[in-house]
Enzyme design. Sequence first.
Site, PDB file in Angstrom:
ATOM      1  N   ASP A   1      22.561  49.578  44.860  1.00  0.00           N
ATOM      2  CA  ASP A   1      23.994  49.885  44.694  1.00  0.00           C
ATOM      3  C   ASP A   1      24.666  49.663  46.050  1.00  0.00           C
ATOM      4  O   ASP A   1      24.548  50.486  46.966  1.00  0.00           O
ATOM      5  CB  ASP A   1      24.192  51.320  44.194  1.00  0.00           C
ATOM      6  CG  ASP A   1      25.624  51.536  43.753  1.00  0.00           C
ATOM      7  OD1 ASP A   1      26.545  51.059  44.457  1.00  0.00           O
ATOM      8  OD2 ASP A   1      25.843  52.156  42.702  1.00  0.00           O
ATOM      9  N   ILE A   2      25.348  48.537  46.161  1.00  0.00           N
ATOM     10  CA  ILE A   2      25.944  48.126  47.446  1.00  0.00           C
ATOM     11  C   ILE A   2      26.993  49.135  47.908  1.00  0.00           C
ATOM     12  O   ILE A   2      27.005  49.574  49.055  1.00  0.00           O
ATOM     13  CB  ILE A   2      26.582  46.719  47.300  1.00  0.00           C
ATOM     14  CG1 ILE A   2      25.508  45.722  46.870  1.00  0.00           C
ATOM     15  CG2 ILE A   2      27.253  46.285  48.592  1.00  0.00           C
ATOM     16  CD1 ILE A   2      26.035  44.376  46.412  1.00  0.00           C
TER      17      ILE A   2
ATOM     18  N   PHE B   1      35.694  49.830  42.691  1.00  0.00           N
ATOM     19  CA  PHE B   1      36.311  49.507  41.405  1.00  0.00           C
ATOM     20  C   PHE B   1      35.483  50.175  40.319  1.00  0.00           C
ATOM     21  O   PHE B   1      34.300  50.469  40.519  1.00  0.00           O
ATOM     22  CB  PHE B   1      36.333  47.986  41.181  1.00  0.00           C
ATOM     23  CG  PHE B   1      37.633  47.350  41.598  1.00  0.00           C
ATOM     24  CD1 PHE B   1      37.953  47.227  42.928  1.00  0.00           C
ATOM     25  CD2 PHE B   1      38.538  46.893  40.646  1.00  0.00           C
ATOM     26  CE1 PHE B   1      39.148  46.650  43.327  1.00  0.00           C
ATOM     27  CE2 PHE B   1      39.735  46.315  41.015  1.00  0.00           C
ATOM     28  CZ  PHE B   1      40.044  46.197  42.363  1.00  0.00           C
TER      29      PHE B   1
ATOM     30  N   LYS C   1      29.987  58.337  44.337  1.00  0.00           N
ATOM     31  CA  LYS C   1      29.758  57.353  45.404  1.00  0.00           C
ATOM     32  C   LYS C   1      30.545  57.709  46.673  1.00  0.00           C
ATOM     33  O   LYS C   1      30.619  56.902  47.598  1.00  0.00           O
ATOM     34  CB  LYS C   1      30.138  55.947  44.918  1.00  0.00           C
ATOM     35  CG  LYS C   1      29.342  55.489  43.682  1.00  0.00           C
ATOM     36  CD  LYS C   1      29.435  53.994  43.444  1.00  0.00           C
ATOM     37  CE  LYS C   1      28.794  53.603  42.129  1.00  0.00           C
ATOM     38  NZ  LYS C   1      28.485  52.184  41.988  1.00  0.00           N
TER      39      LYS C   1
ATOM     40  N   ASN D   1      27.546  38.060  34.646  1.00  0.00           N
ATOM     41  CA  ASN D   1      28.640  38.588  33.818  1.00  0.00           C
ATOM     42  C   ASN D   1      29.845  37.672  33.933  1.00  0.00           C
ATOM     43  O   ASN D   1      29.799  36.653  34.620  1.00  0.00           O
ATOM     44  CB  ASN D   1      28.975  40.024  34.244  1.00  0.00           C
ATOM     45  CG  ASN D   1      29.369  40.079  35.704  1.00  0.00           C
ATOM     46  OD1 ASN D   1      30.349  39.490  36.114  1.00  0.00           O
ATOM     47  ND2 ASN D   1      28.555  40.768  36.515  1.00  0.00           N
TER      48      ASN D   1
ATOM     49  N   LYS E   1      32.708  58.215  39.256  1.00  0.00           N
ATOM     50  CA  LYS E   1      32.243  57.241  40.266  1.00  0.00           C
ATOM     51  C   LYS E   1      32.848  57.548  41.641  1.00  0.00           C
ATOM     52  O   LYS E   1      32.183  57.407  42.664  1.00  0.00           O
ATOM     53  CB  LYS E   1      32.601  55.809  39.843  1.00  0.00           C
ATOM     54  CG  LYS E   1      31.692  55.297  38.733  1.00  0.00           C
ATOM     55  CD  LYS E   1      32.037  53.901  38.245  1.00  0.00           C
ATOM     56  CE  LYS E   1      31.147  53.542  37.067  1.00  0.00           C
ATOM     57  NZ  LYS E   1      31.533  52.388  36.318  1.00  0.00           N
TER      58      LYS E   1
ATOM     59  N   ASP F   1      23.955  45.280  37.475  1.00  0.00           N
ATOM     60  CA  ASP F   1      23.274  46.565  37.690  1.00  0.00           C
ATOM     61  C   ASP F   1      21.760  46.417  37.595  1.00  0.00           C
ATOM     62  O   ASP F   1      21.020  47.226  38.134  1.00  0.00           O
ATOM     63  CB  ASP F   1      23.756  47.592  36.651  1.00  0.00           C
ATOM     64  CG  ASP F   1      25.154  48.075  36.967  1.00  0.00           C
ATOM     65  OD1 ASP F   1      25.450  48.270  38.155  1.00  0.00           O
ATOM     66  OD2 ASP F   1      25.966  48.231  36.020  1.00  0.00           O
TER      67      ASP F   1
HETATM   68  O1  PMT Z   1      36.600  38.815  38.708  1.00  0.00           O
HETATM   69  P1  PMT Z   1      37.670  38.954  37.655  1.00  0.00           P
HETATM   70  O2  PMT Z   1      37.444  38.049  36.460  1.00  0.00           O
HETATM   71  O3  PMT Z   1      39.049  38.825  38.227  1.00  0.00           O
HETATM   72  O4  PMT Z   1      37.565  40.439  37.041  1.00  0.00           O
HETATM   73  C1  PMT Z   1      37.856  41.535  37.855  1.00  0.00           C
HETATM   74  C2  PMT Z   1      36.856  42.678  37.643  1.00  0.00           C
HETATM   75  C3  PMT Z   1      37.001  43.229  36.236  1.00  0.00           C
HETATM   76  C4  PMT Z   1      35.426  42.179  37.882  1.00  0.00           C
HETATM   77  C5  PMT Z   1      37.192  43.759  38.740  1.00  0.00           C
HETATM   78  O5  PMT Z   1      38.505  44.197  38.563  1.00  0.00           O
HETATM   79  C6  PMT Z   1      36.235  44.954  38.660  1.00  0.00           C
HETATM   80  O6  PMT Z   1      36.372  45.860  37.866  1.00  0.00           O
HETATM   81  N1  PMT Z   1      35.192  44.949  39.539  1.00  0.00           N
HETATM   82  C7  PMT Z   1      34.102  45.927  39.527  1.00  0.00           C
HETATM   83  C8  PMT Z   1      33.136  45.610  38.422  1.00  0.00           C
HETATM   84  C9  PMT Z   1      31.964  46.589  38.384  1.00  0.00           C
HETATM   85  O7  PMT Z   1      30.867  46.197  38.666  1.00  0.00           O
HETATM   86  O8  PMT Z   1      32.280  47.826  38.071  1.00  0.00           O
HETATM   87  P2  PMT Z   1      31.210  49.047  37.913  1.00  0.00           P
HETATM   88  O9  PMT Z   1      32.000  50.150  37.314  1.00  0.00           O
HETATM   89  O10 PMT Z   1      30.004  48.575  37.202  1.00  0.00           O
HETATM   90  O11 PMT Z   1      30.817  49.371  39.409  1.00  0.00           O
HETATM   91  C10 PMT Z   1      31.472  50.344  40.188  1.00  0.00           C
HETATM   92  C11 PMT Z   1      31.566  49.896  41.623  1.00  0.00           C
HETATM   93  O12 PMT Z   1      30.252  49.801  42.185  1.00  0.00           O
HETATM   94  C12 PMT Z   1      32.214  48.550  41.840  1.00  0.00           C
HETATM   95  O13 PMT Z   1      33.053  48.629  42.977  1.00  0.00           O
HETATM   96  C13 PMT Z   1      31.054  47.603  42.099  1.00  0.00           C
HETATM   97  O14 PMT Z   1      31.406  46.548  42.998  1.00  0.00           O
HETATM   98  C14 PMT Z   1      30.039  48.530  42.752  1.00  0.00           C
HETATM   99  N2  PMT Z   1      28.619  48.187  42.510  1.00  0.00           N
HETATM  100  C15 PMT Z   1      28.116  48.177  41.257  1.00  0.00           C
HETATM  101  C16 PMT Z   1      26.773  47.922  41.058  1.00  0.00           C
HETATM  102  C17 PMT Z   1      25.971  47.641  42.187  1.00  0.00           C
HETATM  103  N3  PMT Z   1      24.685  47.363  42.047  1.00  0.00           N
HETATM  104  N4  PMT Z   1      26.497  47.644  43.412  1.00  0.00           N
HETATM  105  C18 PMT Z   1      27.804  47.919  43.601  1.00  0.00           C
HETATM  106  O15 PMT Z   1      28.293  47.930  44.737  1.00  0.00           O
END
Ligand code: PMT
Length: 446
Positions: A347-348, A364, A382, A252, A378, A320
């Site tokens: 999912d870490i 995030f 989580k 991404n 979320k 994901d």
């Molecule tokens: O890197 P930049 O260009 O500065 O952009 C910043 C950002 C937009 C990437 C950052 O601010 C951000 O939003 N990061 C989280 C992106 C994300 O994967 O969001 P999510 O809503 O899909 O996931 C929710 C949370 O689960 C996140 O904390 C993510 O790290 C975590 N996750 C998601 C999937 C996975 N398999 N394992 C995880 O731990």
Amino acid sequence: MDDRTIVQVTAWIKCYLTPFIFRGFRLRWAEVACRLNGQVIWVAKLANKRILLGVTGSIAAYKSAELVRRLMDVGATVQVVMTEAAQAFVTPFTLQTLSGRPVHCALMDADAEATMGHIEQARWADLIVIAPASANFTARLAQGRADDLLSAICLASAAPLAVAPAMNQQMWANAATQANVAMLVERGVTLLGPAVGEQACGDVGAGRMLEPDQIVAKCTEQFETGVLAGCRVLVTAGPTQEDIDPVRYISNRSSGKMGFSIAAAAAEAGALVTLISGPVSLDTPARVSRIDVRSAEQMLAAVQAYEAPDIVIAAAAVADYRPLQVATQKIKKQAGSAQLSLEQTPDILATIAENRGDMFVVGFAAETEHLEKNARIKLEKKSLDLIAANWVGGERGGFDSDENALTVLWQNGGVELPMAPKEKLARLLIEIVAERFDAKNSTENS
Ligand code: PMT
């Protein structure tokens, strides 16, 4: 060449060549000098910090030229704004040449407003320093005036403000000045000095501007809040790459900027920071240990190998899904369409939160619709202590940009952090994390 000679040669190059060298290159030299000498002789303590230096009408304005250089020597980006009176003591051209940025002077300047207007400058700054601050400007600041560019910027900015007074000792001692200064301090303005000594007018007393090095040291202190002193903080950042075949992968647009800024802000706040990053092209922030990974699987392993952090902040954009099977050879192009079977990555964040113990877990949420609603889901699902939600995609997207805005949520509460440079946003987020972390610990210990 022995160490002493290297330092001497480096000092010579700094002294004679740097005015002609691009600033970024100068900073590289500083870093090289550190390494060659085998010890830290120059630390870029204000790296990535944007300092707006306001210069007002005082004879001490001649020292502002030196101050610009000293601030840049420790890595700051310096934007100079001058009052009309300041220009009688030092020219904008001098400060422009030293700072490498156009100096702004007038409020009603259509050209300047079209490039970087006063509101934009107010938002840009991480710290505003007025040095020298004349008696007149101090009074105008206390009154909240906005009738010249510098006072308007001060009024319009949420950045911390520091003033270094410089005036005749009698003007400083005057009850009016003392009342103005007391009012400013009451409002949270940091007072830098003044020093006591002989003055340009021949008087002796309090009212001299601090020396540039002393002002730089005080500016550095402004960023070292200590709110996470001694805490072990783990930050994830950047994208992951999930292999399809030896040459292709799913990923991404995360640049890592948000996560790296958070790691830097946590280190500034006194934490021991480890940053686990997906593939990005960013320098490691000062005083941060970094582990590079590629895939979600590797990121999970690195996170699990880190023993008992106090705080985890997951800013990484973890893929994901990953291909169910990774082809060992490059997949050949064939006629018609192709299908790719995907499976979910681990999912870490959920894995960390499940086995959290006393750990404070910050996630995030990257959303394209229903930001707060989805983030709250979320937060609950989580079992997070806090979540920072941002828009992704479209114009207000947080991906790969230098600015972002965050909606920070916790159970029964939340706060909006409006659009700002990611470094600045990260510092605000760290303040909130520290506050919530302390609140959680004090509730658990009571
Ligand atoms: O890197 P930049 O260009 O500065 O952009 C910043 C950002 C937009 C990437 C950052 O601010 C951000 O939003 N990061 C989280 C992106 C994300 O994967 O969001 P999510 O809503 O899909 O996931 C929710 C949370 O689960 C996140 O904390 C993510 O790290 C975590 N996750 C998601 C999937 C996975 N398999 N394992 C995880 O731990």
